[in-house]
Design a protein around this motif. Structure first.
Motif, PDB file in Angstrom:
ATOM      1  N   LEU A  82     -30.276   3.605   9.300  1.00  0.00           N
ATOM      2  CA  LEU A  82     -31.335   2.603   9.156  1.00  0.00           C
ATOM      3  C   LEU A  82     -31.232   1.880   7.819  1.00  0.00           C
ATOM      4  CD1 LEU A  82     -34.417   4.461  10.668  1.00  0.00           C
ATOM      5  CD2 LEU A  82     -33.220   2.482  11.618  1.00  0.00           C
ATOM      6  N   GLN A  83     -30.934   2.595   6.756  1.00  0.00           N
ATOM      7  CA  GLN A  83     -30.793   1.970   5.442  1.00  0.00           C
ATOM      8  C   GLN A  83     -29.614   1.002   5.422  1.00  0.00           C
ATOM      9  OE1 GLN A  83     -30.445   5.135   2.614  1.00  0.00           O
ATOM     10  NE2 GLN A  83     -32.656   5.267   2.269  1.00  0.00           N
ATOM     11  N   ILE A  84     -28.502   1.404   6.011  1.00  0.00           N
ATOM     12  CA  ILE A  84     -27.317   0.530   6.046  1.00  0.00           C
ATOM     13  C   ILE A  84     -27.602  -0.713   6.865  1.00  0.00           C
ATOM     14  CG2 ILE A  84     -24.955   0.382   6.926  1.00  0.00           C
ATOM     15  CD1 ILE A  84     -24.635   3.333   6.103  1.00  0.00           C
ATOM     16  N   THR A  85     -28.274  -0.543   7.990  1.00  0.00           N
ATOM     17  CA  THR A  85     -28.612  -1.691   8.834  1.00  0.00           C
ATOM     18  C   THR A  85     -29.557  -2.645   8.110  1.00  0.00           C
ATOM     19  OG1 THR A  85     -28.417  -0.262  10.758  1.00  0.00           O
ATOM     20  CG2 THR A  85     -29.530  -2.358  11.082  1.00  0.00           C
ATOM     21  N   ALA A  86     -30.570  -2.095   7.442  1.00  0.00           N
ATOM     22  CA  ALA A  86     -31.525  -2.943   6.712  1.00  0.00           C
ATOM     23  C   ALA A  86     -30.827  -3.690   5.576  1.00  0.00           C
ATOM     24  CB  ALA A  86     -32.670  -2.095   6.171  1.00  0.00           C
ATOM     25  N   GLU A  87     -29.913  -3.013   4.873  1.00  0.00           N
ATOM     26  CA  GLU A  87     -29.193  -3.664   3.768  1.00  0.00           C
ATOM     27  C   GLU A  87     -28.267  -4.760   4.279  1.00  0.00           C
ATOM     28  OE1 GLU A  87     -28.237  -4.340  -0.215  1.00  0.00           O
ATOM     29  OE2 GLU A  87     -29.859  -3.220   0.703  1.00  0.00           O
ATOM     30  N   SER A  88     -27.606  -4.521   5.414  1.00  0.00           N
ATOM     31  CA  SER A  88     -26.724  -5.563   5.953  1.00  0.00           C
ATOM     32  C   SER A  88     -27.527  -6.779   6.416  1.00  0.00           C
ATOM     33  CB  SER A  88     -25.862  -5.009   7.090  1.00  0.00           C
ATOM     34  OG  SER A  88     -26.673  -4.652   8.190  1.00  0.00           O
ATOM     35  N   VAL A  89     -28.704  -6.551   6.988  1.00  0.00           N
ATOM     36  CA  VAL A  89     -29.564  -7.676   7.396  1.00  0.00           C
ATOM     37  C   VAL A  89     -30.026  -8.444   6.165  1.00  0.00           C
ATOM     38  CG1 VAL A  89     -31.826  -8.229   8.385  1.00  0.00           C
ATOM     39  CG2 VAL A  89     -30.289  -6.659   9.579  1.00  0.00           C
ATOM     40  N   ARG A  90     -30.398  -7.713   5.108  1.00  0.00           N
ATOM     41  CA  ARG A  90     -30.846  -8.373   3.875  1.00  0.00           C
ATOM     42  C   ARG A  90     -29.728  -9.200   3.255  1.00  0.00           C
ATOM     43  NH1 ARG A  90     -30.811  -8.056  -1.439  1.00  0.00           N
ATOM     44  NH2 ARG A  90     -29.374  -6.291  -1.504  1.00  0.00           N
ATOM     45  N   ARG A  97     -29.650 -13.238   2.781  1.00  0.00           N
ATOM     46  CA  ARG A  97     -29.421 -13.813   1.451  1.00  0.00           C
ATOM     47  C   ARG A  97     -28.251 -14.792   1.471  1.00  0.00           C
ATOM     48  NH1 ARG A  97     -27.976 -10.455  -4.023  1.00  0.00           N
ATOM     49  NH2 ARG A  97     -27.856 -12.266  -5.374  1.00  0.00           N
ATOM     50  N   ALA A  98     -27.171 -14.423   2.145  1.00  0.00           N
ATOM     51  CA  ALA A  98     -26.020 -15.324   2.238  1.00  0.00           C
ATOM     52  C   ALA A  98     -26.388 -16.602   2.988  1.00  0.00           C
ATOM     53  CB  ALA A  98     -24.856 -14.613   2.931  1.00  0.00           C
ATOM     54  N   ARG A  99     -27.207 -16.476   4.028  1.00  0.00           N
ATOM     55  CA  ARG A  99     -27.631 -17.649   4.789  1.00  0.00           C
ATOM     56  C   ARG A  99     -28.490 -18.580   3.922  1.00  0.00           C
ATOM     57  NH1 ARG A  99     -30.260 -15.381   9.275  1.00  0.00           N
ATOM     58  NH2 ARG A  99     -28.202 -15.029  10.135  1.00  0.00           N
ATOM     59  N   LYS A 100     -29.387 -17.997   3.115  1.00  0.00           N
ATOM     60  CA  LYS A 100     -30.218 -18.814   2.222  1.00  0.00           C
ATOM     61  C   LYS A 100     -29.370 -19.513   1.165  1.00  0.00           C
ATOM     62  CE  LYS A 100     -34.453 -16.146   2.681  1.00  0.00           C
ATOM     63  NZ  LYS A 100     -35.387 -15.221   2.013  1.00  0.00           N
ATOM     64  N   GLU A 101     -28.392 -18.792   0.605  1.00  0.00           N
ATOM     65  CA  GLU A 101     -27.519 -19.403  -0.401  1.00  0.00           C
ATOM     66  C   GLU A 101     -26.693 -20.534   0.196  1.00  0.00           C
ATOM     67  OE1 GLU A 101     -25.206 -16.309  -2.158  1.00  0.00           O
ATOM     68  OE2 GLU A 101     -26.896 -15.510  -3.301  1.00  0.00           O
ATOM     69  N   LEU A 102     -26.200 -20.348   1.401  1.00  0.00           N
ATOM     70  CA  LEU A 102     -25.428 -21.401   2.059  1.00  0.00           C
ATOM     71  C   LEU A 102     -26.305 -22.618   2.353  1.00  0.00           C
ATOM     72  CD1 LEU A 102     -22.649 -22.134   3.208  1.00  0.00           C
ATOM     73  CD2 LEU A 102     -23.412 -21.194   5.390  1.00  0.00           C
ATOM     74  N   LEU A 103     -27.526 -22.383   2.798  1.00  0.00           N
ATOM     75  CA  LEU A 103     -28.454 -23.484   3.051  1.00  0.00           C
ATOM     76  C   LEU A 103     -28.764 -24.237   1.765  1.00  0.00           C
ATOM     77  CD1 LEU A 103     -30.308 -24.956   5.061  1.00  0.00           C
ATOM     78  CD2 LEU A 103     -32.065 -23.278   4.504  1.00  0.00           C
ATOM     79  N   LEU A 104     -28.991 -23.518   0.683  1.00  0.00           N
ATOM     80  CA  LEU A 104     -29.248 -24.149  -0.611  1.00  0.00           C
ATOM     81  C   LEU A 104     -28.039 -24.964  -1.069  1.00  0.00           C
ATOM     82  CD1 LEU A 104     -31.167 -24.470  -3.014  1.00  0.00           C
ATOM     83  CD2 LEU A 104     -30.121 -22.419  -3.983  1.00  0.00           C
ATOM     84  N   PHE A 105     -26.844 -24.413  -0.877  1.00  0.00           N
ATOM     85  CA  PHE A 105     -25.625 -25.143  -1.236  1.00  0.00           C
ATOM     86  C   PHE A 105     -25.521 -26.449  -0.456  1.00  0.00           C
ATOM     87  CE2 PHE A 105     -21.222 -26.060  -0.007  1.00  0.00           C
ATOM     88  CZ  PHE A 105     -20.706 -26.379  -1.255  1.00  0.00           C
ATOM     89  N   TRP A 106     -25.745 -26.391   0.851  1.00  0.00           N
ATOM     90  CA  TRP A 106     -25.642 -27.605   1.664  1.00  0.00           C
ATOM     91  C   TRP A 106     -26.706 -28.633   1.269  1.00  0.00           C
ATOM     92  CZ3 TRP A 106     -21.777 -29.399   4.294  1.00  0.00           C
ATOM     93  CH2 TRP A 106     -20.818 -28.528   4.781  1.00  0.00           C
ATOM     94  N   LEU A 107     -27.927 -28.178   1.016  1.00  0.00           N
ATOM     95  CA  LEU A 107     -28.983 -29.120   0.632  1.00  0.00           C
ATOM     96  C   LEU A 107     -28.674 -29.781  -0.711  1.00  0.00           C
ATOM     97  CD1 LEU A 107     -32.195 -27.188   1.703  1.00  0.00           C
ATOM     98  CD2 LEU A 107     -31.230 -29.247   2.747  1.00  0.00           C
ATOM     99  N   LEU A 108     -28.203 -29.001  -1.675  1.00  0.00           N
ATOM    100  CA  LEU A 108     -27.855 -29.583  -2.971  1.00  0.00           C
ATOM    101  C   LEU A 108     -26.669 -30.535  -2.863  1.00  0.00           C
ATOM    102  CD1 LEU A 108     -28.294 -26.576  -5.405  1.00  0.00           C
ATOM    103  CD2 LEU A 108     -29.641 -28.662  -5.305  1.00  0.00           C
ATOM    104  N   SER A 109     -25.667 -30.164  -2.093  1.00  0.00           N
ATOM    105  CA  SER A 109     -24.508 -31.045  -1.968  1.00  0.00           C
ATOM    106  C   SER A 109     -24.883 -32.337  -1.243  1.00  0.00           C
ATOM    107  CB  SER A 109     -23.365 -30.337  -1.245  1.00  0.00           C
ATOM    108  OG  SER A 109     -23.752 -29.968   0.060  1.00  0.00           O
ATOM    109  N   LEU A 110     -25.696 -32.241  -0.201  1.00  0.00           N
ATOM    110  CA  LEU A 110     -26.132 -33.466   0.482  1.00  0.00           C
ATOM    111  C   LEU A 110     -26.995 -34.327  -0.442  1.00  0.00           C
ATOM    112  CD1 LEU A 110     -26.970 -32.198   4.077  1.00  0.00           C
ATOM    113  CD2 LEU A 110     -25.092 -33.707   3.387  1.00  0.00           C
ATOM    114  N   GLY A 111     -27.826 -33.679  -1.247  1.00  0.00           N
ATOM    115  CA  GLY A 111     -28.632 -34.428  -2.208  1.00  0.00           C
ATOM    116  C   GLY A 111     -27.765 -35.161  -3.221  1.00  0.00           C
ATOM    117  N   LEU A 112     -26.747 -34.472  -3.760  1.00  0.00           N
ATOM    118  CA  LEU A 112     -25.855 -35.118  -4.725  1.00  0.00           C
ATOM    119  C   LEU A 112     -25.070 -36.264  -4.101  1.00  0.00           C
ATOM    120  CD1 LEU A 112     -24.469 -32.090  -6.732  1.00  0.00           C
ATOM    121  CD2 LEU A 112     -25.892 -33.941  -7.585  1.00  0.00           C
ATOM    122  N   VAL A 113     -24.571 -36.052  -2.894  1.00  0.00           N
ATOM    123  CA  VAL A 113     -23.848 -37.137  -2.212  1.00  0.00           C
ATOM    124  C   VAL A 113     -24.783 -38.309  -1.958  1.00  0.00           C
ATOM    125  CG1 VAL A 113     -22.722 -37.761  -0.030  1.00  0.00           C
ATOM    126  CG2 VAL A 113     -22.077 -35.668  -1.205  1.00  0.00           C
TER     127      VAL A 113
END
Length: 111
Positions: free
Chosen positions: A40-48, A52-68
């Motif tokens: 359960l701990q491993i599953t919860a950590e992998s989901v977290r 987190r990676a999905r949020k970072e990727l979304l932030l990257f795309w939003l910032l790059s689109l904003g700069l462009v």
């Protein structure tokens, strides 16, 4: 001679033994977690981490689109300013690189 060494206790070994016994007493009642709890701990950590990676990727795309978007708007409104920025940044980088190279010219010459 070996029997004499065994009769005389080493103070460092005694301190180490006392410290290890104290650790054994402190952690005597700890039981390892069960396999299901670890799963359960491993599953919860992998989901977290995935979220987190999905949020970072979304932030990257939003910032790059904003700069462009900013640069495209700047290009449409003031092409001269855009061209100055495009020329000034590489020129400044070259000047800084050349200026930092000047004091180091004679650095390795002594060897």
């Amino acid at each position: 001679m070996n029997s004499d060494n065994k009769k005389i206790p080493d103070p460092l070994l005694e301190r180490l033994d006392l410290g290890l016994k104290r650790l054994d007493r402190a952690y005597e009642d700890i039981t390892p977690p069960s396999l299901s709890a670890l799963t359960l701990q491993i599953t919860a950590e992998s989901v977290r981490l995935r979220n987190r990676a999905r949020k970072e990727l979304l932030l990257f795309w939003l910032l790059s689109l904003g700069l462009v978007g900013v640069f495209l708007a700047l290009l449409n409104e003031a092409p001269f300013i855009y061209l100055v920025i495009q020329g000034a940044i590489p020129a400044a980088a070259l000047i800084i690189a050349a200026a930092s190279r000047i004091p180091r010219k004679g650095y390795g010459a002594e060897e």
